[in-house]
Design a protein around this motif. Structure first.
Motif, PDB file in Angstrom:
ATOM      1  N   THR A 121      -5.445  23.038 -11.362  1.00  0.00           N
ATOM      2  CA  THR A 121      -6.912  22.951 -11.218  1.00  0.00           C
ATOM      3  C   THR A 121      -7.314  21.657 -10.524  1.00  0.00           C
ATOM      4  O   THR A 121      -8.172  21.642  -9.630  1.00  0.00           O
ATOM      5  CB  THR A 121      -7.591  23.032 -12.596  1.00  0.00           C
ATOM      6  OG1 THR A 121      -7.225  24.274 -13.220  1.00  0.00           O
ATOM      7  CG2 THR A 121      -9.101  22.945 -12.447  1.00  0.00           C
ATOM      8  N   ALA A 122      -6.662  20.558 -10.946  1.00  0.00           N
ATOM      9  CA  ALA A 122      -6.996  19.267 -10.336  1.00  0.00           C
ATOM     10  C   ALA A 122      -6.580  19.212  -8.875  1.00  0.00           C
ATOM     11  O   ALA A 122      -7.314  18.711  -8.018  1.00  0.00           O
ATOM     12  CB  ALA A 122      -6.325  18.138 -11.125  1.00  0.00           C
ATOM     13  N   LYS A 131     -12.820  18.529  -4.335  1.00  0.00           N
ATOM     14  CA  LYS A 131     -12.833  17.081  -4.105  1.00  0.00           C
ATOM     15  C   LYS A 131     -11.426  16.552  -3.844  1.00  0.00           C
ATOM     16  O   LYS A 131     -11.226  15.669  -3.001  1.00  0.00           O
ATOM     17  CB  LYS A 131     -13.465  16.363  -5.295  1.00  0.00           C
ATOM     18  CG  LYS A 131     -14.966  16.594  -5.414  1.00  0.00           C
ATOM     19  CD  LYS A 131     -15.567  15.751  -6.521  1.00  0.00           C
ATOM     20  CE  LYS A 131     -17.089  15.926  -6.578  1.00  0.00           C
ATOM     21  NZ  LYS A 131     -17.699  15.113  -7.643  1.00  0.00           N
ATOM     22  N   THR A 132     -10.442  17.106  -4.579  1.00  0.00           N
ATOM     23  CA  THR A 132      -9.065  16.671  -4.372  1.00  0.00           C
ATOM     24  C   THR A 132      -8.590  17.058  -2.981  1.00  0.00           C
ATOM     25  O   THR A 132      -7.965  16.257  -2.268  1.00  0.00           O
ATOM     26  CB  THR A 132      -8.147  17.303  -5.426  1.00  0.00           C
ATOM     27  OG1 THR A 132      -8.661  17.017  -6.729  1.00  0.00           O
ATOM     28  CG2 THR A 132      -6.732  16.764  -5.303  1.00  0.00           C
ATOM     29  N   PHE A 187      -8.799  13.947   3.876  1.00  0.00           N
ATOM     30  CA  PHE A 187      -9.333  12.701   4.435  1.00  0.00           C
ATOM     31  C   PHE A 187      -8.204  11.712   4.705  1.00  0.00           C
ATOM     32  O   PHE A 187      -8.100  11.134   5.794  1.00  0.00           O
ATOM     33  CB  PHE A 187     -10.362  12.115   3.471  1.00  0.00           C
ATOM     34  CG  PHE A 187     -10.912  10.787   3.894  1.00  0.00           C
ATOM     35  CD1 PHE A 187     -11.971  10.714   4.779  1.00  0.00           C
ATOM     36  CD2 PHE A 187     -10.357   9.594   3.419  1.00  0.00           C
ATOM     37  CE1 PHE A 187     -12.480   9.484   5.190  1.00  0.00           C
ATOM     38  CE2 PHE A 187     -10.855   8.369   3.814  1.00  0.00           C
ATOM     39  CZ  PHE A 187     -11.928   8.320   4.699  1.00  0.00           C
ATOM     40  N   ALA A 188      -7.343  11.540   3.696  1.00  0.00           N
ATOM     41  CA  ALA A 188      -6.231  10.601   3.866  1.00  0.00           C
ATOM     42  C   ALA A 188      -5.271  11.081   4.955  1.00  0.00           C
ATOM     43  O   ALA A 188      -4.844  10.309   5.823  1.00  0.00           O
ATOM     44  CB  ALA A 188      -5.490  10.437   2.534  1.00  0.00           C
ATOM     45  N   ALA A 243      -8.885  19.387   9.237  1.00  0.00           N
ATOM     46  CA  ALA A 243     -10.287  19.162   9.584  1.00  0.00           C
ATOM     47  C   ALA A 243     -11.158  19.237   8.347  1.00  0.00           C
ATOM     48  O   ALA A 243     -10.882  19.984   7.405  1.00  0.00           O
ATOM     49  CB  ALA A 243     -10.756  20.190  10.609  1.00  0.00           C
ATOM     50  N   ARG A 244     -12.231  18.449   8.366  1.00  0.00           N
ATOM     51  CA  ARG A 244     -13.193  18.498   7.271  1.00  0.00           C
ATOM     52  C   ARG A 244     -13.890  19.840   7.246  1.00  0.00           C
ATOM     53  O   ARG A 244     -14.025  20.517   8.263  1.00  0.00           O
ATOM     54  CB  ARG A 244     -14.247  17.405   7.446  1.00  0.00           C
ATOM     55  CG  ARG A 244     -13.761  16.031   7.111  1.00  0.00           C
ATOM     56  CD  ARG A 244     -14.795  14.981   7.449  1.00  0.00           C
ATOM     57  NE  ARG A 244     -16.099  15.274   6.883  1.00  0.00           N
ATOM     58  CZ  ARG A 244     -17.149  14.484   7.004  1.00  0.00           C
ATOM     59  NH1 ARG A 244     -17.048  13.360   7.682  1.00  0.00           N
ATOM     60  NH2 ARG A 244     -18.293  14.798   6.469  1.00  0.00           N
ATOM     61  N   ALA A 245     -14.361  20.215   6.077  1.00  0.00           N
ATOM     62  CA  ALA A 245     -15.088  21.480   5.958  1.00  0.00           C
ATOM     63  C   ALA A 245     -16.332  21.465   6.809  1.00  0.00           C
ATOM     64  O   ALA A 245     -16.719  22.455   7.408  1.00  0.00           O
ATOM     65  CB  ALA A 245     -15.451  21.748   4.496  1.00  0.00           C
TER      66      ALA A 245
END
Length: 748
Positions: free
Chosen positions: A84-85, A90-91, A97-98, A253-255
């Protein structure tokens, strides 16, 4: 409860007799007494357990099985929580992002390494040579081979220069030191003479030593932080290079794409894949034979937020023309995950400095066409200069487009309700903000599109009547005469064309814009349309350098609605949504559709206010979204009124405004016999063509005389009883005219 607590290593002794507990319903349970307290005494608390639970207290194997089951249960909970995490939005976003920014660094390093390698070797030229060989372009192959040899020679010379460099550097340093010593000694001598102190000779040397010491101290202080910061500066530089080149893979790529989603990203591989699936036989054959596209311009980001996109220039294989790709634009857009209106393919060879056989492809970001156009930039403040152009809209890249006025003319066309009149309104509003410019407007309809502009217009007429058409024709004639007058005036001033400096110095040479809205009513008029078209074309051809500009808008592209020569000769063309290629070329010029300049791709009503424009920028064409000057018909409010009020306040004295150029009263009736007798005078006879010319001079504002010729004159005089005889040419005899007048008077 954990059954192993306090019981795993104890031997349980029960000395109490096990007597079944019996109740009203019989035997209920077997009671197992817990071990008694060592010190004795009554039990404080108890618990009834089942046989299975009791075995857990006493059976080691059961306890082990329970522990393993508990381990599995807790392990499953840990796995579930971890999953789940890990899969949480966000994860995922943080990991992407990293990874994305790490990819930028590695990608930037790869780009720098490639640049260095290509700068130090011939790999770049070898790559271009292989591409030229693959295309079979012998001329380009020879060019790159020559460039490669030249690069090798230059590198060899640089290497040889390094062999002599140490000696040259030593000589230069030695000479520099000697010169410095002499200069410092000279300065010291001057100081010694000035201060009458021999010790001052060494002052310049001491000053230099102090400077060197302080520089050394500064370097020693800054050197440590610089060494610490240098790696991070290098990483930041690599990150910047990689980010600009968008070296990150698509899955990172970002959403929201940082303003870019997955469908927005465009790469060279994506373009090649899209071209491969266009279904063009010649391209499919070339690909099977190993053809590899060569990019003159790799997909490059263009535009300003939020109006961005990619431009790429790519060559095409033999047998494939850019127009063939443009014909498959809908499929190309689908392959690139775009709407057709967001993908524009054109022939790069037709552009300034372009190459034949190359495709110029612009791909806007998804949804760009649905974003609102910014407000009109001059709505609340500012002025314009018609010699520099006035703002009319923005491109798909968000750049403001200025339409040329002085030295140019314009035509706008398209289906009804798509923004033609608004484009002219925006254009005229920009001209109104030039304190020097004069504006006149004809609207061949009874609408109020330009009512708010009336205070600024030196002439304003509207209506679809024959009287208005006749008045507009008279206006065109006076404009043509004005062009001739201005040409003579410029010759007197020794100028080749009108400039702002000349317009400021001479009031009779102010820039002039005349608008003809719904001009199909003018050019399609049965009696005056042809003459109006000829005058309009001549004014456009000759008026460019004199500061006389015109603009036309119409909803019809028929030849009798907008002359084809007019469309071809104006400087700026704008076409809103149309249905057919004929209408497209009728507004943009012949061959536009074939070249990929296609307003047929604009969606009716959806792309209202968007036009395909030529002549407004250096590009072959632009997709321009016109600014909108808001109007509220229910309240009778027009945002242009405030702009016009501001324009009136900043006018230069003498600029013609409302009422300065009233429409001339047209004569409605004249006596042809009396006028012919008058122009003949004492002549016995005259050529019919000369009589026509004299009649025009006699009554320049009388429309029937302006459209008269020798044959028409002979016909009309024949109806009045005057025979026009052909003596080599049609000839009018004075005696016959006077006899006809006398007979008419006698009959009266």
């Amino acid at each position: 409860m954990n059954p192993t607590d306090d019981h795993d290593d104890k031997t349980i002794t029960d000395t109490t007799p096990q007597t079944p507990a019996v109740g009203p319903a019989g035997e209920l349970a077997t009671v197992h007494h817990l071990p008694g307290r060592p010190e004795g005494g009554p039990a404080i608390e108890g618990e009834i357990v089942s046989e299975e639970e009791w075995r857990l207290y006493t059976d080691q194997q059961a306890q082990r099985a329970w522990r393993y089951a508990e381990y599995r249960r807790q392990g499953a909970l840990v796995v579930k929580a971890t999953r789940t995490a890990v899969t949480h939005d966000k994860t995922v976003a943080t990991a992407k992002f990293a990874g994305r920014h790490a990819a930028y660094v590695f990608g930037g390093a790869g780009i720098v390494a490639k640049r260095v390698w290509e700068a130090k070797t011939n790999s770049r030229y070898e790559r271009l040579i292989r591409a030229a060989e693959a295309r079979g372009d012998a001329e380009e192959l020879k060019h790159w081979e020559e460039r490669a040899e030249l690069a090798k020679e230059k590198r060899h010379r640089r290497a040889m220069d390094w062999l002599d460099a140490p000696v040259q550097i030593a000589k230069t340093l030695l000479l520099s030191v000697l010169v410095a010593i002499v200069v410092l000694f000279g300065i010291g001598c001057l100081l010694a003479l000035s201060f009458s102190d021999v010790a001052m000779i060494g002052a310049p040397f001491g000053a230099v030593i102090d400077v060197v010491r302080w520089v050394t101290i500064a370097i020693s202080v800054a050197w440590g932080p610089f060494l610490l910061a240098a790696p991070w500066i290098g990483l930041a530089a690599l990150h910047h290079i990689g980010r600009r080149a968008e070296t990150t893979p698509g899955w990172l790529a970002r959403a929201d794409g940082g303003g870019m989603d997955a469908s927005t990203l465009l790469t060279a591989d994506g373009i090649i894949a899209a071209l491969r699936h266009l279904g063009i036989p010649a391209m499919n054959k070339a690909i099977k034979e190993g053809w590899t596209p060569r990019f003159e311009l790799n997909p490059t980001r263009e535009g300003t937020a939020p109006f961005k996109g990619y431009r790429a220039i790519v060559d095409l294989p033999m047998g494939v023309a850019p127009t063939m790709v443009a014909d498959r634009r809908e499929v190309l857009a689908k392959n690139l995950n775009r709407n057709p209106v967001e993908v524009w393919a054109s022939d790069y060879g037709r552009e300034k400095g372009g190459k034949a056989g190359y495709l110029n492809l612009y791909v806007a970001d998804s949804g760009v066409m649905d974003k609102p156009t910014p407000p009109y930039p001059l709505l609340h403040e500012g002025s314009t200069d018609v010699f520099a152009g006035v703002p009319i809209g923005i491109t798909q890249r968000g750049d403001v487009v200025s339409i040329p006025i002085a030295g140019s003319n314009a035509v706008f066309g398209g289906q009804p309700g798509q923004g033609k009149s608004n484009a002219v309104r925006v254009m005229v509003l920009g001209v109104a903000l030039d304190p020097l410019a004069e504006i006149r407007v004809h609207v061949f309809a009874m609408n109020g599109d330009f009512d708010a502009y009336e205070p600024r217009l030196s002439r304003y007429e509207k209506g679809a009547t024959t009287e208005h058409v006749e008045s507009a024709l008279d206006h065109l004639e006076s404009l043509y005469a004005e062009v001739g007058r201005r040409e003579g005036r410029l010759a007197e001033l020794g100028a080749k064309k009108l400039t702002r400096a000349i317009a400021q110095q001479h009031e009779d040479m102010r820039p002039l814009l005349v608008a003809f809205s719904e001009c199909h009513e003018l050019f399609g008029h049965g009696e005056f349309g042809k003459q109006a078209a000829e005058l309009a074309v001549n004014i456009v051809k000759r008026g460019r350098k004199t500061g006389v500009s015109t603009v036309y808008d119409t909803q019809s592209s028929r030849a009798d609605a907008i002359p084809s020569q007019l469309v071809e000769n104006v400087g700026a063309n704008g076409c809103f949504a149309v249905k057919t290629w004929r209408s497209n070329d009728g507004f943009l010029g012949d061959g536009s559709f074939a070249a990929g300049i296609r307003a047929t791709e604009l969606r009716f009503n959806v792309d209202r206010g968007t036009m395909v424009a030529t002549g407004m920028t250096d590009e072959l064409f632009e997709i321009v979204r016109t600014f909108f000057v808001e109007v509220d018909d229910d309240r009778g409010w027009d945002a242009a009124a405030d702009v016009i009020a501001r324009a009136m306040a900043q006018l230069k004295p003498g600029t013609p405004v409302a009422g300065a150029r009233p429409a001339q009263a047209l004569e409605t009736a004249r006596d042809l016999l009396e006028d012919v007798a008058d122009v003949l005078g004492d002549d016995e006879k005259a050529k019919a063509t000369d009589v026509v010319a004299r009649l025009r001079q006699l009554a320049p504002s009388y429309r029937p005389y302006q459209g008269l010729n020798a044959d028409k004159l002979a016909s009309q005089l024949g109806e009045l009883g005057v025979k026009v005889t052909k003596v080599g040419v049609l000839t009018v005899f004075t005696e016959r005219v006077r006899k006809a007048l006398a007979d008419r008077d006698a009959d009266a």
